[in-house]
Enzyme design. Structure first.
Site, PDB file in Angstrom:
ATOM      1  N   LYS A  11       0.822  -1.224   0.000  1.00  0.00           N
ATOM      2  CA  LYS A  11       0.000   0.000   0.000  1.00  0.00           C
ATOM      3  C   LYS A  11       0.858   1.278   0.000  1.00  0.00           C
ATOM      4  O   LYS A  11       2.058   1.231   0.307  1.00  0.00           O
ATOM      5  CB  LYS A  11      -0.946  -0.050   1.196  1.00  0.00           C
ATOM      6  CG  LYS A  11      -1.912  -1.242   1.118  1.00  0.00           C
ATOM      7  CD  LYS A  11      -2.969  -1.183   2.212  1.00  0.00           C
ATOM      8  CE  LYS A  11      -3.932  -2.354   2.071  1.00  0.00           C
ATOM      9  NZ  LYS A  11      -5.077  -2.237   3.004  1.00  0.00           N
ATOM     10  N   TYR A  51     -12.269  -2.155  -4.285  1.00  0.00           N
ATOM     11  CA  TYR A  51     -12.831  -2.295  -2.942  1.00  0.00           C
ATOM     12  C   TYR A  51     -14.357  -2.187  -2.936  1.00  0.00           C
ATOM     13  O   TYR A  51     -14.942  -1.879  -1.888  1.00  0.00           O
ATOM     14  CB  TYR A  51     -12.205  -1.264  -2.001  1.00  0.00           C
ATOM     15  CG  TYR A  51     -10.795  -1.637  -1.563  1.00  0.00           C
ATOM     16  CD1 TYR A  51     -10.570  -2.738  -0.739  1.00  0.00           C
ATOM     17  CD2 TYR A  51      -9.696  -0.880  -1.953  1.00  0.00           C
ATOM     18  CE1 TYR A  51      -9.296  -3.082  -0.317  1.00  0.00           C
ATOM     19  CE2 TYR A  51      -8.412  -1.217  -1.540  1.00  0.00           C
ATOM     20  CZ  TYR A  51      -8.216  -2.323  -0.718  1.00  0.00           C
ATOM     21  OH  TYR A  51      -6.950  -2.662  -0.299  1.00  0.00           O
ATOM     22  N   HIS A 117      -2.168  -5.592   1.270  1.00  0.00           N
ATOM     23  CA  HIS A 117      -3.448  -6.288   1.100  1.00  0.00           C
ATOM     24  C   HIS A 117      -3.181  -7.748   0.732  1.00  0.00           C
ATOM     25  O   HIS A 117      -2.171  -8.058   0.099  1.00  0.00           O
ATOM     26  CB  HIS A 117      -4.231  -5.612  -0.032  1.00  0.00           C
ATOM     27  CG  HIS A 117      -5.383  -6.424  -0.546  1.00  0.00           C
ATOM     28  ND1 HIS A 117      -6.614  -6.424   0.052  1.00  0.00           N
ATOM     29  CD2 HIS A 117      -5.477  -7.286  -1.599  1.00  0.00           C
ATOM     30  CE1 HIS A 117      -7.415  -7.251  -0.604  1.00  0.00           C
ATOM     31  NE2 HIS A 117      -6.756  -7.779  -1.615  1.00  0.00           N
ATOM     32  N   GLU A 128      -8.901 -10.547  -8.457  1.00  0.00           N
ATOM     33  CA  GLU A 128      -7.960  -9.461  -8.191  1.00  0.00           C
ATOM     34  C   GLU A 128      -6.709  -9.584  -9.070  1.00  0.00           C
ATOM     35  O   GLU A 128      -6.122  -8.570  -9.471  1.00  0.00           O
ATOM     36  CB  GLU A 128      -7.585  -9.459  -6.703  1.00  0.00           C
ATOM     37  CG  GLU A 128      -8.754  -9.072  -5.806  1.00  0.00           C
ATOM     38  CD  GLU A 128      -8.481  -9.215  -4.317  1.00  0.00           C
ATOM     39  OE1 GLU A 128      -9.413  -8.986  -3.532  1.00  0.00           O
ATOM     40  OE2 GLU A 128      -7.332  -9.552  -3.940  1.00  0.00           O
TER      41      GLU A 128
HETATM   42  P1  CMP Z   1      -7.364  -4.858   3.029  1.00  0.00           P
HETATM   43  O1  CMP Z   1      -6.815  -6.218   3.250  1.00  0.00           O
HETATM   44  O2  CMP Z   1      -6.754  -4.044   1.935  1.00  0.00           O
HETATM   45  O3  CMP Z   1      -8.963  -4.950   2.758  1.00  0.00           O
HETATM   46  C1  CMP Z   1      -9.864  -3.913   3.118  1.00  0.00           C
HETATM   47  C2  CMP Z   1      -9.213  -2.805   3.868  1.00  0.00           C
HETATM   48  O4  CMP Z   1     -10.070  -1.917   4.554  1.00  0.00           O
HETATM   49  C3  CMP Z   1      -8.369  -3.399   4.959  1.00  0.00           C
HETATM   50  O5  CMP Z   1      -7.237  -4.031   4.393  1.00  0.00           O
HETATM   51  C4  CMP Z   1      -8.079  -2.177   5.841  1.00  0.00           C
HETATM   52  O6  CMP Z   1      -6.915  -1.490   5.420  1.00  0.00           O
HETATM   53  C5  CMP Z   1      -9.256  -1.261   5.538  1.00  0.00           C
HETATM   54  N1  CMP Z   1     -10.021  -0.940   6.729  1.00  0.00           N
HETATM   55  C6  CMP Z   1     -10.098   0.273   7.276  1.00  0.00           C
HETATM   56  N2  CMP Z   1     -10.898   0.250   8.346  1.00  0.00           N
HETATM   57  C7  CMP Z   1     -11.325  -1.014   8.512  1.00  0.00           C
HETATM   58  C8  CMP Z   1     -12.171  -1.669   9.441  1.00  0.00           C
HETATM   59  N3  CMP Z   1     -12.754  -0.998  10.451  1.00  0.00           N
HETATM   60  N4  CMP Z   1     -12.382  -2.989   9.302  1.00  0.00           N
HETATM   61  C9  CMP Z   1     -11.795  -3.670   8.275  1.00  0.00           C
HETATM   62  N5  CMP Z   1     -10.993  -3.072   7.354  1.00  0.00           N
HETATM   63  C10 CMP Z   1     -10.754  -1.767   7.465  1.00  0.00           C
END
Ligand code: CMP
Length: 140
Positions: A11, A51, A117, A128
């Site tokens: 990221k 997303y 991620h 993805e």
């Molecule tokens: P990622 O694995 O990229 O998938 C979704 C992303 O949402 C997660 O990582 C976090 O970086 C982001 N995120 C931010 N706030 C939350 C939250 N409260 N719960 C889950 N994911 C969150």
């Protein structure tokens, strides 16, 4: 049967902190083979699409804004049971609870700026991967 690929994105915050190399080293040391890799800047539309499943969640706008704040590095990782094995290496979404030896324990700042991620299912790993790479860009 569990699939053998997963998709990661390093990221923007981790890219700004210049720790992409450290994250890729942890990935390779854990036995993943990098079969595709690119650095790119996500557009707003691309981040919203990637997303989309989180569209109704309260953190969606912040997440999309953050993910477009600088370049990311996308990679396809190959190993047996890749999705689960990589999520174990990543550690929990919230770095405050990520275990020792995980990527997020080592490199994440907070829940949004959580270093990298990882796909959450074999189906999403395929989707993805296609989102970021053409067939010719994957060396599996
Ligand atoms: P990622 O694995 O990229 O998938 C979704 C992303 O949402 C997660 O990582 C976090 O970086 C982001 N995120 C931010 N706030 C939350 C939250 N409260 N719960 C889950 N994911 C969150």
């Amino acid at each position: 049967m569990a699939g053998n690929i997963t998709l990661t994105m390093i990221k923007p915050e981790a890219m700004r902190n210049n720790v992409a190399g450290g994250i890729l080293k942890m990935i390779q040391d854990e036995g993943f083979k990098i079969i595709a890799l690119k650095m790119k800047q996500l557009s707003l539309a691309e981040a919203e699409e990637f997303y989309a499943v989180h569209k109704e969640r309260p953190f969606y706008d912040e997440l999309v804004k953050f993910m477009t704040s600088g370049p990311i590095m996308a990679a396809v990782l190959q190993k047996e049971n890749a999705v689960e094995n990589f999520r174990n290496l990543l550690g929990s979404t919230n770095p405050e609870t990520a275990g020792e030896g995980t990527i997020r324990k080592a490199y994440a700042t907070n829940l949004t700026k959580n270093a990298a991620h990882g796909s959450d299912s074999d189906e999403n790993a395929q989707l993805e991967t296609s989102f970021h790479f053409s067939e010719k860009e994957i060396f599996g």
